[in-house]
Design an enzyme around this catalytic site. Structure first.
Site, PDB file in Angstrom:
ATOM      1  N   HIS A  83     -39.203 -36.001 -29.455  1.00 28.42           N
ATOM      2  CA  HIS A  83     -40.617 -36.287 -29.679  1.00 28.42           C
ATOM      3  C   HIS A  83     -41.070 -37.531 -28.915  1.00 28.42           C
ATOM      4  O   HIS A  83     -42.149 -37.570 -28.359  1.00 28.42           O
ATOM      5  CB  HIS A  83     -40.853 -36.470 -31.184  1.00 28.42           C
ATOM      6  N   HIS A 122     -49.300 -31.849 -34.307  1.00 27.82           N
ATOM      7  CA  HIS A 122     -48.741 -32.273 -35.582  1.00 27.82           C
ATOM      8  C   HIS A 122     -48.235 -31.027 -36.313  1.00 27.82           C
ATOM      9  O   HIS A 122     -48.575 -30.768 -37.459  1.00 27.82           O
ATOM     10  CB  HIS A 122     -49.769 -33.049 -36.418  1.00 27.82           C
TER      11      HIS A 122
END
Lengths: 737, 231
Positions: free
Chosen positions: A44, A90
Site C-alpha cells: 500500500h 478505500h
C-alpha cells in the site's frame, strides 16, 4: 528483544526484506523499527510490485505543476489558478466496515488535497459491488453510500458525481474509489518537505488513539473467511474535526509560517515524518511524549503505527510556533511542537527523551524493495475472447429488451445514491450528478472545470490492454461532452494479488493501454493510487483501473448538457456504429454472456471526436451532447431524456440504416461516437464542421414530444411512451433497496 | 445596512450565504464568529446551514450554547430580523427562539434535491415581495428536516398565518408525495410570533443564479433586504 520469524511474518515482511532492513540499519531492528519497516514497505505504501511499471506512465506536460510523488497532482488552469486532484481507494476497510471505511476514504482524499494548500471543491466516487442478489451487496451499498454522505456532507464539499457497477466478481471485495479536486492560487502551493535545519516539527489536529494500527498492512493482503475479525484495523472518522482542520489549515496557509506539511494517512506518523524528511534530504527528531494522545499507556509502537484520522504533521519557520498554535486554538484543535528538522538524514524517534527508533529517512523509501513479479497471460484468455453471436437468438420484442436494460442494475438511475450526497453546497455545481461529466464553475472567473470517473471492469477482464485504453478514452470523452478540454488524469488501479501471474499480466497490459491513450489524447497522469490484493479465497476481482479525467471550459456559458432540449431539434450521430457487441452490457444482462472481443479503441478517431465536440460547444451550435457507452446507441438516446429537472417530457424519433442484426445495431458499444441534438438551422454548419474534421456524421432523427421510436431499415422496432421508459429507469434502484 | 452571518465550527453554508447576499445581491455582509458576544450595528442576522458541532448529540443542540446565541436572543427581543436556514433553523428551535423541533427524515437518509414550496403568507420579511400562493423551486439538503410541533402550537401557527412555506408539487398541490422528509402538514418554514424570525429547511442561497439552476432564492433574499430597511 530478539525478533523471531513468526513476528517478522506477522508484520508482512519476507526474510529477504527483513535482511534488507537489517542492512539499512546496520543492526537488527527493534520492535518499533520493525513496525515502521512493515508499514513503509507494505504494498500500500511502497508500491513495491507496481513502481517499475508505473514509471512508464506519461506524467509531464506544460500544464503540469506537480506530477505523482506528492500528496496530489497539480495542474495549471490559467488566471493564476491551479487545480489539485487525486483519487484514492478505500476498498479493504469498506468491505470490513462499510460506513467508516468509506467515510475515512473521503476524509483521507480531502486531506491529500488541502494539505497542498487547496480548498477542496468537489468529490466524485467510483463504486463496485457484487451482484444485486448477493447477500452482502445491499448492506455494503447502503453503508458505503451513507459513509461517503456522512463525511462529505459534513465537510461542506459537494459530491457531484461518480459511477457504479455491479458484478459477481466483486462479491468478496467491493471497491470504493474516491476522488477530490481542489482549487489553489498557483503561487500558494504547499509541499510535504521537512526543510530548514532546526525548524520545529508540529503535530496538529486530532489526538492519536489506538485505531487503525496496521491498516496499511491489512490493505496489502487478500481476504479470507476471518477478514471480519480485522474490523479493529479500520479507522473511525470524525468529519467535524476534519472540517475544523480544513479551515484552520487554510487560515494558516494565508500566512508565511509554513515550510512543509503532510497529512497523516496510511501509516500515520511514520510515513508522514519519514516521507517529509526523505523528500527534503533532511532528518527529523521527534519525541512521542509530546504527541497528543487519546488514551494513556500507548506504547511508541502504537503511536507510530496508529492511523487515527484528522491529523497533520507540519514544519513551520522557527519562531512562528505560537502564532501557528493560536490559529489551531481558535478552531479548538491540538497543535504541539513534537520535534525539529535535523541534518544527517536520520529520523530519530524518542519517547520522553529515550531513543526508541532511529532510521535513515531517504534509504527507507529509496531502498524499499522493488519487485518484478512474474506475469503471464491467463490460461483461458482465448476462451474469454471467443464468442459467436449466431449462437445467441435475437429478442423478439426489442421494446421490452430496452425497458429491461434501462432498469438493469448497471444502467438504471443513480438518483438513490446521489440524493444522499449534498451536491450543491459551495454554490458552484453547474452540472448536477447523472450526466457524462460533473461540472463546477470557478467563482470570479468565466471558467468551469469538468470531471468524470470511468472504467469498464468487464472490458478489462476480457482485454486489459484495450480496457485500459478505453477507460482513458471514455473519461476524457465524457469531459469533452460538456465542452471542456481534457487536460490531465488521475488513476486508481484496483487489482487482485500481484503475486498471481495472470493478475500481474492484466496490470501490465492495463498500464500499457493507459499510457498509449494518455499520450494520444494529451492527458498526462498527475497522481494516482494502486490497490492490490482485492481478492478473496483466491478469487480476484475484475481488473478495474478507474480513470479520473479533468478538463477546463474557458467560458462556462458555453457549457453543453447531456439532455435533449427542444422538440424539433435534429439528432445526429457522430462516429459510426460497428458490430462490436462483445463484452457489452446487453450481452451480459440479457443473454448472460461475458465473452468476446471488446470494442476497439481508435485513438485518432477519439481525438477527432473530442476536438469536434469541443468545437461545437465553443461555437454554440449544439443543444446537447452524449457519448455512446454501456448499452450502446439505444441506451445512449434514452439517457438523453433522463434529466432530473422538471421540464416537460420530451421523446425522440430515430430512423437507422444498418447491415447488422437489430440488437447489434441498437446495443453495440462502439467507441468514439456520440449523439448530439441541434437546432434545425445549424444542420449545414454542423455537418460541414464534422466533414472538415473527417468525422463521420449522420442525421438519425429528431427530438419529439412524449414518445420514443426506433425504425431500422424502414421497420418500426421499438415504440414506447417516454414516461414509461423514464419510470422504469428511475424506479429500479429504489425498488431493490 | 449590514447583515451578520454567524459562523459556528462546522457551519458550511456561510460562504454561500455571503456569496448570494453579498456578491449577487450587493448587500454588506460580515461574518460573526460564534464566540463573539457583540452583535451590534447589524440590520439582520443570518444563521447559515451546515453541521455546527458536527450535529453531535442533536443538530443545533450544542451550538445554542455558543456565546453569540445570547446576543441573537437579545437581537430578536429588540425586533431584529433573523433568518435561520437548515442548520440555522435547527439551532433556532433548539434555542427556543422558534417553536417545534426538526427530527430525522422519514426515510432515515440524507436528502439533497429540489423541492417545490408554496408560499403560505406574505406577512413576512422573506416573502413580502412574493405573490401569495406562488410556487417556488428551492433545494433542500438535510438529514434532520422533519418538522414536528405539538397540536396547540400547530393550531397557533396556522391561525396566525405563521407557516410561510409548505412542500408542494409543481402545481402547488400539498400532498404527501411532495413531502420530502415527513414534516407535519408539509411545513418547510415558519415565522415567529413577533414576525421577525424565520426558520426554513430549504436553501434559498443556492438558487440565486441561473447557471446554478434557478433564481427563486433572489425573490426571498431581496424581500429580506427591502424589509430590513423599514425596520
Amino acid at each position: 528483544m530478539m525478533l523471531d520469524t513468526q513476528l517478522i511474518e506477522q508484520h508482512g515482511l519476507t526474510m529477504e526484506e527483513f535482511n534488507l532492513a537489517k542492512e539499512i540499519l546496520g543492526k537488527e531492528p527493534n520492535l518499533v523499527e520493525l513496525g515502521i519497516f512493515s508499514v513503509m514497505w507494505s504494498e500500500h505504501c511502497s508500491y513495491k510490485s507496481s513502481r517499475k511499471h508505473l514509471s512508464k506512465l506519461p506524467t509531464e506536460g506544460p500544464q503540469v505543476i506537480q506530477g505523482p510523488g506528492e500528496n496530489a497532482g497539480v495542474v495549471d488552469i490559467g488566471n493564476g489558478l491551479a487545480i489539485v486532484f487525486k483519487m484514492e481507494s478505500h476498498n479493504h476497510p469498506s468491505y470490513i466496515e462499510p460506513y467508516e471505511g468509506a467515510a475515512t476514504g473521503v476524509g483521507g482524499i480531502l486531506r491529500d488535497i488541502f494539505t497542498m494548500g487547496a480548498r477542496p471543491m468537489a468529490s466524485l466516487n467510483s463504486l463496485r459491488f457484487g451482484s444485486m442478489d448477493h447477500a452482502k451487496t445491499k448492506y455494503l451499498l447502503d453503508g458505503v453510500v451513507a459513509g461517503i454522505a456522512g463525511y462529505g456532507n459534513c465537510m461542506g464539499v459537494p459530491t457531484i458525481g461518480g459511477e457504479m457497477f455491479f458484478h459477481p466478481s466483486f462479491n468478496g471485495n467491493c471497491l470504493v474509489n474516491v476522488f477530490n479536486l481542489g482549487l489553489v492560487k498557483k503561487d500558494r502551493i504547499f509541499l510535504g518537505k521537512a526543510e530548514g535545519i532546526g525548524n520545529p516539527v508540529m503535530y496538529v489536529g486530532s489526538k492519536t488513539g489506538r485505531d487503525g494500527i496496521h491498516g496499511a498492512t491489512m490493505a496489502s493482503e487478500e481476504f479470507d473467511e476471518d477478514s471480519e475479525e480485522r474490523r479493529p484495523t479500520v479507522q473511525v472518522g470524525d468529519p467535524f474535526t476534519e472540517k475544523r482542520l480544513l479551515e484552520a489549515c487554510l487560515e494558516l496557509f494565508k500566512t508565511d509560517y509554513v515550510v512543509g506539511i503532510q497529512d497523516m494517512g496510511a501509516a500515520g506518523l511514520t510515513s508522514s515524518s519519514i516521507e517529509m524528511a526523505g523528500r527534503a534530504g533532511t532528518g527529523i527528531e521527534m519525541d512521542l511524549g509530546k504527541v497528543p494522545k487519546r488514551e494513556t499507556g500507548m506504547t511508541p509502537y502504537e503511536v507510530m503505527l496508529s492511523e487515527s484520522q484528522e491529523r497533520m504533521l507540519l514544519v513551520c519557520r522557527k519562531g512562528t510556533e505560537s502564532a501557528v498554535k493560536e490559529i489551531f486554538d481558535k478552531w479548538e484543535l491540538n497543535a504541539e511542537v513534537v520535534g525539529k528538522v535535523t541534518n544527517g538524514g536520520m529520523v530519530t524517534i524518542k519517547d520522553d527523551g529515550e531513543i526508541v527508533a532511529n532510521l535513515p529517512a531517504a534509504e527507507l523509501s529509496e531502498s524499499a524493495p522493488k519487485y518484478t513479479r512474474t506475469y503471464s497471460e491467463p490460461e483461458n484468455l482465448a476462451e474469454r475472447q471467443s464468442f459467436n453471436i449466431n449462437k445467441v437468438s435475437e429478442p423478439r420484442n426489442l421494446t421490452k429488451t430496452l425497458l429491461k436494460l434501462v432498469s438493469s442494475p448497471n444502467l438504471c438511475s443513480r438518483e438513490w445514491v446521489y440524493k444522499q450526497f449534498d451536491h450543491q453546497v459551495m454554490s458552484n455545481t453547474i452540472v448536477m450528478p447523472g450526466s457524462d461529466a460533473a461540472v463546477i464553475r470557478i467563482k470570479n472567473t468565466d471558467m468551469a472545470v469538468a470531471m468524470s470517473l470511468d472504467c469498464n471492469s468487464r472490458y478489462c477482464y476480457l482485454d486489459p490492454y484495450i480496457g485500459g485504453m478505453q477507460a482513458v478514452a471514455e473519461a476524457t470523452r465524457n469531459v469533452a461532452c460538456s465542452g471542456a478540454k481534457p487536460i490531465a488524469i488521475t488513476d486508481c488501479l484496483n487489482f487482485g494479488s500481484p503475486e498471481r501471474a495472470d493478475v500481474m499480466w492484466g496490470f501490465i497490459e492495463t498500464i500499457e493501454g493507459i499510457t498509449k491513450a494518455c499520450k494520444a489524447l494529451g492527458t498526462p497522469v498527475v497522481s494516482g493510487n494502486v490497490s492490490f490484493y482485492n481478492q478473496t479465497d483466491d478469487q480476484a476481482i475484475f481488473p478495474t483501473p478507474t480513470i479520473g479525467a479533468v478538463g477546463v471550459l474557458e467560458d462556462h456559458n458555453k457549457l453543453v448538457g447531456q439532455y435533449f432540449q427542444s422538440p424539433g431539434d435534429v439528432i445526429i450521430l457522430l462516429g459510426e456504429i460497428e458490430p462490436e457487441i462483445g463484452g457489452s452490457e446487453y450481452m451480459s444482462f440479457v443473454h448472460n454472456v461475458e465473452q468476446g472481443i471488446i470494442p476497439k479503441v481508435n485513438l485518432q478517431r477519439e481525438a477527432t471526436l473530442q476536438k469536434t465536440m469541443i468545437d461545437l460547444a465553443d461555437k454554440k451550435l449544439v443543444s446537447s451532447i452524449h457519448d455512446i457507452s454501456d448499452g450502446g446507441l439505444a441506451v445512449c438516446l434514452c439517457e438523453c431524456l433522463f434529466t432530473t429537472k422538471s421540464n416537460d417530457q420530451v421523446g425522440f424519433k430515430v430512423k437507422l440504416k444498418s447491415d447488422f442484426r437489430d440488437d447489434i445495431t441498437l446495443f453495440s458499444e462502439t467507441q468514439s461516437s456520440a449523439v448530439i441534438s441541434i437546432n434545425k438551422s445549424y444542420v449545414d454548419l454542423v455537418m460541414g464542421l464534422a466533414k472538415a474534421n473527417a468525422l463521420p456524421a449522420t442525421i438519425i432523427g429528431e427530438v419529439t414530444t412524449s414518445e420514443i421510436s426506433f425504425e431500422i431499415n424502414g421497420d418500426k422496432k421499438i415504440i414506447c411512451k417516454a414516461d414509461e421508459l423514464v419510470s422504469a429507469w428511475r424506479g429500479a434502484l429504489p425498488s431493490w433497496m | 445596512m449590514k447583515i451578520a452571518i454567524v459562523q459556528f465550527p462546522g457551519s458550511n453554508c456561510d460562504h454561500d450565504c455571503k456569496h448570494a447576499i453579498g456578491q449577487i445581491l450587493g448587500a454588506k455582509v460580515q461574518y460573526v464568529w460564534h464566540r463573539s458576544d457583540k452583535l451590534t450595528g447589524f440590520d439582520a442576522v443570518v444563521i447559515p446551514g451546515g453541521f455546527s458541532y458536527g450535529d453531535y448529540l442533536r443538530p443545533g443542540s450544542i451550538a445554542r450554547f455558543s456565546p453569540v446565541m445570547k446576543e441573537v436572543a437579545r437581537f430578536v427581543t429588540k425586533g431584529g430580523v433573523v433568518l435561520g436556514i437548515c442548520n440555522g433553523f435547527q439551532i433556532l428551535t433548539e434555542a427556543g427562539i422558534l417553536p417545534g423541533a426538526l427530527m430525522r427524515n422519514k426515510s432515515l437518509k440524507f436528502v439533497c434535491k429540489d423541492t417545490w414550496l408554496k408560499v403560505g403568507t406574505t406577512e413576512c420579511f422573506l416573502t413580502s415581495d412574493v405573490e401569495m400562493g406562488k410556487v417556488l423551486r428551492i433545494p433542500i439538503a438535510h438529514m434532520e428536516g422533519r418538522y414536528i410541533v405539538d397540536d396547540y402550537t400547530l393550531e397557533q401557527l396556522n391561525n396566525e398565518n405563521r407557516v410561510i412555506f409548505r412542500y408542494c408539487d409543481k402545481k402547488g398541490g400539498i400532498a404527501e408525495d411532495a413531502n420530502p422528509n415527513g414534516s407535519i402538514e408539509n411545513i418547510a418554514g415558519i415565522i415567529s410570533e413577533g414576525r421577525n424570525v424565520v426558520g426554513m429547511m430549504p436553501h434559498p442561497e443556492r438558487v440565486c443564479e441561473e447557471s446554478l439552476g434557478g433564481t427563486d432564492g433572489v425573490l426571498l433574499l431581496t424581500s429580506m433586504l427591502e424589509a430590513t430597511k423599514i425596520y
